[in-house]
Motif scaffolding. Structure first.
Motif, PDB file in Angstrom:
ATOM      1  N   LEU A   1      33.082  29.605  31.655  1.00 62.30           N
ATOM      2  CA  LEU A   1      34.078  30.638  31.939  1.00 62.30           C
ATOM      3  C   LEU A   1      35.029  30.221  33.060  1.00 62.30           C
ATOM      4  CD1 LEU A   1      35.110  33.464  31.210  1.00 62.30           C
ATOM      5  CD2 LEU A   1      33.600  34.349  32.988  1.00 62.30           C
ATOM      6  N   ASP A   2      34.498  29.607  34.118  1.00 67.30           N
ATOM      7  CA  ASP A   2      35.367  29.198  35.228  1.00 67.30           C
ATOM      8  C   ASP A   2      36.436  28.221  34.755  1.00 67.30           C
ATOM      9  OD1 ASP A   2      34.005  30.815  36.987  1.00 67.30           O
ATOM     10  OD2 ASP A   2      32.756  29.185  37.782  1.00 67.30           O
TER      11      ASP A   2
ATOM     12  N   ASN B   1      38.982  29.966  32.575  1.00 63.51           N
ATOM     13  CA  ASN B   1      39.923  30.758  33.373  1.00 63.51           C
ATOM     14  C   ASN B   1      40.996  29.878  34.026  1.00 63.51           C
ATOM     15  OD1 ASN B   1      38.988  33.385  32.936  1.00 63.51           O
ATOM     16  ND2 ASN B   1      37.472  33.229  34.572  1.00 63.51           N
TER      17      ASN B   1
ATOM     18  N   TYR C   1      38.882  36.213  33.664  1.00 60.94           N
ATOM     19  CA  TYR C   1      37.826  37.159  33.294  1.00 60.94           C
ATOM     20  C   TYR C   1      36.701  37.049  34.306  1.00 60.94           C
ATOM     21  CZ  TYR C   1      40.300  37.648  28.896  1.00 60.94           C
ATOM     22  OH  TYR C   1      41.262  37.907  27.957  1.00 60.94           O
ATOM     23  N   ALA C   2      36.175  38.184  34.712  1.00 61.05           N
ATOM     24  CA  ALA C   2      35.094  38.206  35.701  1.00 61.05           C
ATOM     25  C   ALA C   2      33.797  37.640  35.129  1.00 61.05           C
ATOM     26  CB  ALA C   2      34.867  39.629  36.196  1.00 61.05           C
ATOM     27  N   ASP C   3      33.570  37.878  33.840  1.00 54.53           N
ATOM     28  CA  ASP C   3      32.356  37.383  33.189  1.00 54.53           C
ATOM     29  C   ASP C   3      32.599  37.314  31.688  1.00 54.53           C
ATOM     30  OD1 ASP C   3      32.003  40.054  32.206  1.00 54.53           O
ATOM     31  OD2 ASP C   3      30.856  40.561  34.000  1.00 54.53           O
ATOM     32  N   SER C   4      31.654  36.747  30.979  1.00 53.79           N
ATOM     33  CA  SER C   4      31.833  36.583  29.537  1.00 53.79           C
ATOM     34  C   SER C   4      31.875  37.927  28.814  1.00 53.79           C
ATOM     35  CB  SER C   4      30.746  35.686  28.953  1.00 53.79           C
ATOM     36  OG  SER C   4      29.466  36.229  29.180  1.00 53.79           O
ATOM     37  N   ASP C   5      31.180  38.926  29.335  1.00 56.13           N
ATOM     38  CA  ASP C   5      31.226  40.251  28.717  1.00 56.13           C
ATOM     39  C   ASP C   5      32.639  40.829  28.744  1.00 56.13           C
ATOM     40  OD1 ASP C   5      28.538  40.245  28.088  1.00 56.13           O
ATOM     41  OD2 ASP C   5      27.945  41.319  29.904  1.00 56.13           O
TER      42      ASP C   5
ATOM     43  N   SER D   1      26.968  29.498  31.573  1.00 56.70           N
ATOM     44  CA  SER D   1      27.934  30.080  32.514  1.00 56.70           C
ATOM     45  C   SER D   1      28.720  29.040  33.297  1.00 56.70           C
ATOM     46  CB  SER D   1      27.243  31.056  33.474  1.00 56.70           C
ATOM     47  OG  SER D   1      26.242  30.386  34.203  1.00 56.70           O
ATOM     48  N   GLU D   2      28.089  27.943  33.670  1.00 61.13           N
ATOM     49  CA  GLU D   2      28.791  26.899  34.430  1.00 61.13           C
ATOM     50  C   GLU D   2      29.435  25.862  33.521  1.00 61.13           C
ATOM     51  OE1 GLU D   2      24.680  25.592  33.596  1.00 61.13           O
ATOM     52  OE2 GLU D   2      25.533  27.440  34.382  1.00 61.13           O
TER      53      GLU D   2
END
Length: 106
Positions: free
Chosen positions: A9-10, A13, A43-47, A100-101
């Protein structure tokens, strides 16, 4: 197979708008949808990304939905509708993001 797998995600983004649109197009097959998601970063998170993806899928016209289904579904799917496209898109977004990373660059 998606070209953009496990980018995290990072990294998603932070990549360029063009690359984000390309990665998202692989997930859904609709440029308008992909551009709207890319332009809503970060986005703050994948959700949050998955929720936005669903919202924008519901905004597709029937013609856009039909074209997107033709792109992402390689076999006949009975009842091809926004629910089917959402399931496919969510699975592909999850693959695109990976952990996530993200996976390390080699």
């Amino acid at each position: 197979m998606l070209m953009h797998q496990g980018i995290g995600l990072d990294r998603f983004n932070e990549i360029t708008r063009a690359r984000a649109i390309h990665a998202l197009f692989e997930c859904c097959g609709n440029v308008t949808w992909a551009a709207k998601l890319a332009d809503s970063r970060p986005y703050a998170d994948s959700d949050a990304l998955l929720a936005k993806a669903d919202i924008e899928l519901l905004a597709l016209s029937q013609d856009d939905l039909d074209r997107a289904l033709e792109v992402v579904v390689h076999e006949h799917v009975s009842g091809g509708n926004v629910t089917v496209l959402a399931q496919i898109t969510r699975a592909r977004l999850t693959t695109m993001l990976g952990p996530s990373e993200g996976y390390p660059d080699y």
